[in-house]
Design an enzyme around this catalytic site. Structure first.
Site, PDB file in Angstrom:
ATOM      1  N   LYS A  81       0.772  -1.223   0.018  1.00  0.00           N
ATOM      2  CA  LYS A  81      -0.002   0.027  -0.125  1.00  0.00           C
ATOM      3  C   LYS A  81       0.716   1.256   0.044  1.00  0.00           C
ATOM      4  O   LYS A  81       1.765   1.200   0.575  1.00  0.00           O
ATOM      5  CB  LYS A  81      -0.665   0.117   1.330  1.00  0.00           C
ATOM      6  CG  LYS A  81      -2.084   0.770   1.120  1.00  0.00           C
ATOM      7  CD  LYS A  81      -3.085   0.002   0.309  1.00  0.00           C
ATOM      8  CE  LYS A  81      -4.364   0.821   0.070  1.00  0.00           C
ATOM      9  NZ  LYS A  81      -5.105  -0.131  -0.492  1.00  0.00           N
ATOM     10  N   PRO A 121      -5.391   2.548  -8.100  1.00  0.00           N
ATOM     11  CA  PRO A 121      -6.284   3.684  -7.324  1.00  0.00           C
ATOM     12  C   PRO A 121      -6.935   3.115  -5.992  1.00  0.00           C
ATOM     13  O   PRO A 121      -6.909   1.821  -5.778  1.00  0.00           O
ATOM     14  CB  PRO A 121      -7.517   3.653  -8.208  1.00  0.00           C
ATOM     15  CG  PRO A 121      -6.937   3.099  -9.459  1.00  0.00           C
ATOM     16  CD  PRO A 121      -6.158   2.042  -9.050  1.00  0.00           C
ATOM     17  N   ASP A 122      -7.192   3.800  -5.291  1.00  0.00           N
ATOM     18  CA  ASP A 122      -7.500   3.965  -3.918  1.00  0.00           C
ATOM     19  C   ASP A 122      -8.284   5.153  -3.390  1.00  0.00           C
ATOM     20  O   ASP A 122      -8.553   5.844  -4.349  1.00  0.00           O
ATOM     21  CB  ASP A 122      -6.407   3.430  -2.858  1.00  0.00           C
ATOM     22  CG  ASP A 122      -7.069   2.784  -1.475  1.00  0.00           C
ATOM     23  OD1 ASP A 122      -7.163   1.718  -1.478  1.00  0.00           O
ATOM     24  OD2 ASP A 122      -7.005   3.721  -0.285  1.00  0.00           O
ATOM     25  N   GLY A 187     -24.835   1.889   1.006  1.00  0.00           N
ATOM     26  CA  GLY A 187     -23.898   2.708   0.047  1.00  0.00           C
ATOM     27  C   GLY A 187     -24.098   2.261  -1.415  1.00  0.00           C
ATOM     28  O   GLY A 187     -23.993   1.307  -1.920  1.00  0.00           O
ATOM     29  N   GLY A 192     -21.752  -0.350  -4.886  1.00  0.00           N
ATOM     30  CA  GLY A 192     -23.027  -0.537  -4.525  1.00  0.00           C
ATOM     31  C   GLY A 192     -24.231  -0.186  -5.701  1.00  0.00           C
ATOM     32  O   GLY A 192     -25.218  -1.138  -5.885  1.00  0.00           O
ATOM     33  N   THR A 205     -25.498   8.219   2.413  1.00  0.00           N
ATOM     34  CA  THR A 205     -25.569   9.460   3.005  1.00  0.00           C
ATOM     35  C   THR A 205     -25.809  10.669   1.996  1.00  0.00           C
ATOM     36  O   THR A 205     -26.025  11.629   2.449  1.00  0.00           O
ATOM     37  CB  THR A 205     -24.267   9.581   4.044  1.00  0.00           C
ATOM     38  OG1 THR A 205     -23.198   9.136   3.194  1.00  0.00           O
ATOM     39  CG2 THR A 205     -24.508   8.592   5.305  1.00  0.00           C
ATOM     40  N   ARG A 209     -27.462  10.335  -4.456  1.00  0.00           N
ATOM     41  CA  ARG A 209     -27.499   8.823  -4.845  1.00  0.00           C
ATOM     42  C   ARG A 209     -28.710   8.214  -4.325  1.00  0.00           C
ATOM     43  O   ARG A 209     -29.176   7.175  -4.938  1.00  0.00           O
ATOM     44  CB  ARG A 209     -26.060   8.049  -3.813  1.00  0.00           C
ATOM     45  CG  ARG A 209     -24.885   8.839  -4.476  1.00  0.00           C
ATOM     46  CD  ARG A 209     -23.964   7.843  -4.602  1.00  0.00           C
ATOM     47  NE  ARG A 209     -22.730   8.555  -5.362  1.00  0.00           N
ATOM     48  CZ  ARG A 209     -21.794   8.691  -4.843  1.00  0.00           C
ATOM     49  NH1 ARG A 209     -21.317   8.696  -3.492  1.00  0.00           N
ATOM     50  NH2 ARG A 209     -20.579   9.269  -5.286  1.00  0.00           N
ATOM     51  N   ALA A 238     -20.103   0.288   1.706  1.00  0.00           N
ATOM     52  CA  ALA A 238     -19.780   1.920   1.952  1.00  0.00           C
ATOM     53  C   ALA A 238     -18.449   1.953   2.582  1.00  0.00           C
ATOM     54  O   ALA A 238     -17.473   1.898   2.259  1.00  0.00           O
ATOM     55  CB  ALA A 238     -21.012   2.657   2.962  1.00  0.00           C
ATOM     56  N   ALA A 260     -17.435  -3.993   0.982  1.00  0.00           N
ATOM     57  CA  ALA A 260     -16.558  -2.983   1.617  1.00  0.00           C
ATOM     58  C   ALA A 260     -15.394  -3.643   2.457  1.00  0.00           C
ATOM     59  O   ALA A 260     -15.628  -4.778   2.957  1.00  0.00           O
ATOM     60  CB  ALA A 260     -17.660  -2.468   2.812  1.00  0.00           C
TER      61      ALA A 260
HETATM   62  P1  NAD Z   1     -17.785   4.843  -3.064  1.00  0.00           P
HETATM   63  O1  NAD Z   1     -17.078   5.895  -2.607  1.00  0.00           O
HETATM   64  O2  NAD Z   1     -17.953   5.068  -4.649  1.00  0.00           O
HETATM   65  O3  NAD Z   1     -19.028   4.592  -2.590  1.00  0.00           O
HETATM   66  C1  NAD Z   1     -19.217   4.485  -1.143  1.00  0.00           C
HETATM   67  C2  NAD Z   1     -20.920   4.946  -0.983  1.00  0.00           C
HETATM   68  O4  NAD Z   1     -21.172   4.898   0.407  1.00  0.00           O
HETATM   69  C3  NAD Z   1     -20.940   6.702  -1.162  1.00  0.00           C
HETATM   70  O5  NAD Z   1     -22.232   6.733  -2.137  1.00  0.00           O
HETATM   71  C4  NAD Z   1     -21.214   7.174   0.104  1.00  0.00           C
HETATM   72  O6  NAD Z   1     -22.062   8.489  -0.111  1.00  0.00           O
HETATM   73  C5  NAD Z   1     -22.055   6.070   0.820  1.00  0.00           C
HETATM   74  N1  NAD Z   1     -21.977   6.126   2.219  1.00  0.00           N
HETATM   75  C6  NAD Z   1     -20.716   6.411   2.986  1.00  0.00           C
HETATM   76  N2  NAD Z   1     -21.075   6.295   4.350  1.00  0.00           N
HETATM   77  C7  NAD Z   1     -22.440   5.521   4.488  1.00  0.00           C
HETATM   78  C8  NAD Z   1     -23.243   5.298   5.394  1.00  0.00           C
HETATM   79  N3  NAD Z   1     -23.072   5.519   6.758  1.00  0.00           N
HETATM   80  N4  NAD Z   1     -24.513   4.870   5.106  1.00  0.00           N
HETATM   81  C9  NAD Z   1     -24.809   4.533   3.710  1.00  0.00           C
HETATM   82  N5  NAD Z   1     -23.996   4.964   2.901  1.00  0.00           N
HETATM   83  C10 NAD Z   1     -23.007   5.462   3.169  1.00  0.00           C
HETATM   84  O7  NAD Z   1     -16.909   3.327  -2.864  1.00  0.00           O
HETATM   85  P2  NAD Z   1     -16.966   2.196  -3.805  1.00  0.00           P
HETATM   86  O8  NAD Z   1     -15.859   2.116  -4.766  1.00  0.00           O
HETATM   87  O9  NAD Z   1     -18.249   1.730  -4.331  1.00  0.00           O
HETATM   88  O10 NAD Z   1     -16.420   0.944  -2.992  1.00  0.00           O
HETATM   89  C11 NAD Z   1     -17.531   0.841  -1.762  1.00  0.00           C
HETATM   90  C12 NAD Z   1     -16.896  -0.196  -0.831  1.00  0.00           C
HETATM   91  O11 NAD Z   1     -16.110  -1.299  -1.431  1.00  0.00           O
HETATM   92  C13 NAD Z   1     -15.553   0.637  -0.237  1.00  0.00           C
HETATM   93  O12 NAD Z   1     -15.198   0.089   1.133  1.00  0.00           O
HETATM   94  C14 NAD Z   1     -14.268   0.159  -0.965  1.00  0.00           C
HETATM   95  O13 NAD Z   1     -13.191   0.330  -0.048  1.00  0.00           O
HETATM   96  C15 NAD Z   1     -14.730  -1.442  -1.311  1.00  0.00           C
HETATM   97  N6  NAD Z   1     -13.941  -1.824  -2.475  1.00  0.00           N
HETATM   98  C16 NAD Z   1     -13.984  -1.216  -3.663  1.00  0.00           C
HETATM   99  C17 NAD Z   1     -13.418  -1.746  -4.653  1.00  0.00           C
HETATM  100  C18 NAD Z   1     -13.461  -0.989  -6.027  1.00  0.00           C
HETATM  101  O14 NAD Z   1     -13.210  -1.500  -7.138  1.00  0.00           O
HETATM  102  N7  NAD Z   1     -14.361   0.077  -6.199  1.00  0.00           N
HETATM  103  C19 NAD Z   1     -12.593  -2.825  -4.794  1.00  0.00           C
HETATM  104  C20 NAD Z   1     -12.573  -3.447  -3.458  1.00  0.00           C
HETATM  105  C21 NAD Z   1     -13.123  -2.969  -2.336  1.00  0.00           C
END
Ligand code: NAD
Length: 360
Positions: A81, A121-122, A187, A192, A205, A209, A238, A260
């Site tokens: 990381k 990316p992260d 989320g 999601g 939140t 969305r 989320a 998540a």
């Molecule tokens: P994102 O930031 O696009 O979406 C997260 C969503 O959650 C946002 O719309 C935010 O408004 C919402 N949110 C935040 N707090 C909340 C709450 N308390 N209740 C309800 N909604 C809430 O993230 P993403 O890329 O969709 O990833 C989602 C999860 O999956 C993250 O934990 C991420 O680390 C994990 N993840 C993503 C990927 C990827 O390829 N994008 C890969 C592995 C793991």
């Protein structure tokens, strides 16, 4: 050691480098948690921290989680990381005209590992940022497709989650079709929003969305009530650490399957879920689709049907883990920890057999 799959494991040899960017002076922290199975994979997080030490803690914790994710996906890669711990108050500065300097600093730091660390990316970085980093190093995944990469990883991550939902449908719901199950999605972000489709209750939140819910005829719950909504499958998509000892008794779902990262606030939560008869699918297994697909496309140069097979195999792997959990009566987390320990111990043994690894 924080909660998660690496808890209780002997710590692996680790490289930790902390330096200040030549152009920006910002702390760049790169942790290689494990390289026994191959180069360390793991994204680059850029966000403000009160102190660079907090950024270092994040880099150590997140790189350990990446070791688990790659090893459990049977990939010949370790976990790493990069964290850029922006000084408080500098986020806007480095979101604008000075971002190129920051990303050039990151690119040089990644390149200095000569391929033993591969970034992507992260939180706080995007495929476009990877294209800029890619001017200084070729050890970068998920540049946009027009820049030669595989782009945003959300779709393959969601495909892996859907494969895992299928594995859980077969084992927990006697193969009942998804259209006859209720999903509670926490989320509606990049991943999601791609899971939706069946009978749904959703929460986000961001009010914007929540509007997606109308398109799916989903019921919208207040974010703080989503976890206690009645549903067959809860999909955490989320933040991490939402499954706490306090939250578990109030859950009204039969299974939890979501992308998540680091969903459990502590390992004991896995025992509580198990005791309550809730099947929890370990998130390092469920969320591996992004790294599986980007490595398959950009490093192994596999064609799309082969990539789809690898994504489907994520569901098979979860299924095998849940079967072992059912056979042994142990929580899925314990089974996953044991599997991880086996893979890493084999990799560390000087003359021991190498673990079986897939081509991705
Ligand atoms: P994102 O930031 O696009 O979406 C997260 C969503 O959650 C946002 O719309 C935010 O408004 C919402 N949110 C935040 N707090 C909340 C709450 N308390 N209740 C309800 N909604 C809430 O993230 P993403 O890329 O969709 O990833 C989602 C999860 O999956 C993250 O934990 C991420 O680390 C994990 N993840 C993503 C990927 C990827 O390829 N994008 C890969 C592995 C793991």
């Amino acid at each position: 050691m924080p909660a998660g799959l690496r808890s209780g494991l002997v710590s692996a040899p680790r490289a930790l480098r902390i330096e200040r960017g030549a152009r920006t002076g910002q702390p760049i922290i790169i942790s290689l948690d494990s390289t026994e199975l191959g180069p360390a994979l793991g994204g680059c997080r850029i966000k403000p921290y009160a102190s660079w030490r907090d950024g270092m803690d994040d880099a150590l914790r997140l790189s350990a989680a990446m070791t688990a994710k790659a090893a459990l996906a049977e990939m010949p890669y370790g976990g790493g990381k990069a964290v850029v711990a922006l000084s408080p108050g500098t986020a806007a500065h480095y979101a604008g005209a000075h971002r190129g300097d920051l990303l050039a600093d990151v690119g040089e730091a990644v390149e200095s590992f000569d391929g033993s660390y591969i970034t992507g990316p992260d939180v706080g970085t995007s495929p476009d940022d990877m294209a800029v980093i890619g001017r200084r190093t070729r050890h970068v995944l998920c540049r946009p497709q027009h820049a030669g990469g595989s782009g945003d990883s959300s779709a393959p991550t969601a495909a892996g989650v859907l494969a895992c939902i299928d594995a859980v449908r077969d084992r927990v719901f006697d193969g009942r079709p998804a259209r006859r199950l209720t999903f509670a999605i926490q989320g509606l972000g990049h991943v999601g929003a791609l899971i939706a489709g069946a009978s749904l209750v959703v929460a986000d939140t961001e009010p914007g969305r929540q509007r997606l819910a109308n398109r799916w005829r989903a019921r919208v719950a207040a974010p703080e009530q989503l976890l206690t909504s009645e549903a067959d499958i809860l999909v955490p998509a989320a933040l991490g650490a939402t499954l706490t000892p306090q939250a578990v008794p109030a859950l009204r779902c039969r299974a939890i399957v979501g992308p998540a990262n680091n969903q459990l606030a502590g390992d004991s939560v896995a025992d509580l879920l198990h005791a309550q008869g809730i099947t929890w699918a370990p998130d390092p297994v469920v969320s591996a689709g992004g790294i599986v697909a980007s490595v398959a496309r950009e490093i192994s140069h596999l064609a799309d049907p082969e990539v789809q097979n690898l994504l489907a195999a994520i569901g098979d792997r979860l299924g095998a883990l849940l079967d072992e959990s059912a056979r042994s009566g142990r929580p899925p987390l314990t089974v996953a920890q044991q599997r991880l320990r086996q893979v890493l111990t084999q990799a560390q043994a000087p003359a021991g057999p190498h673990p079986t690894v897939a081509t991705a």
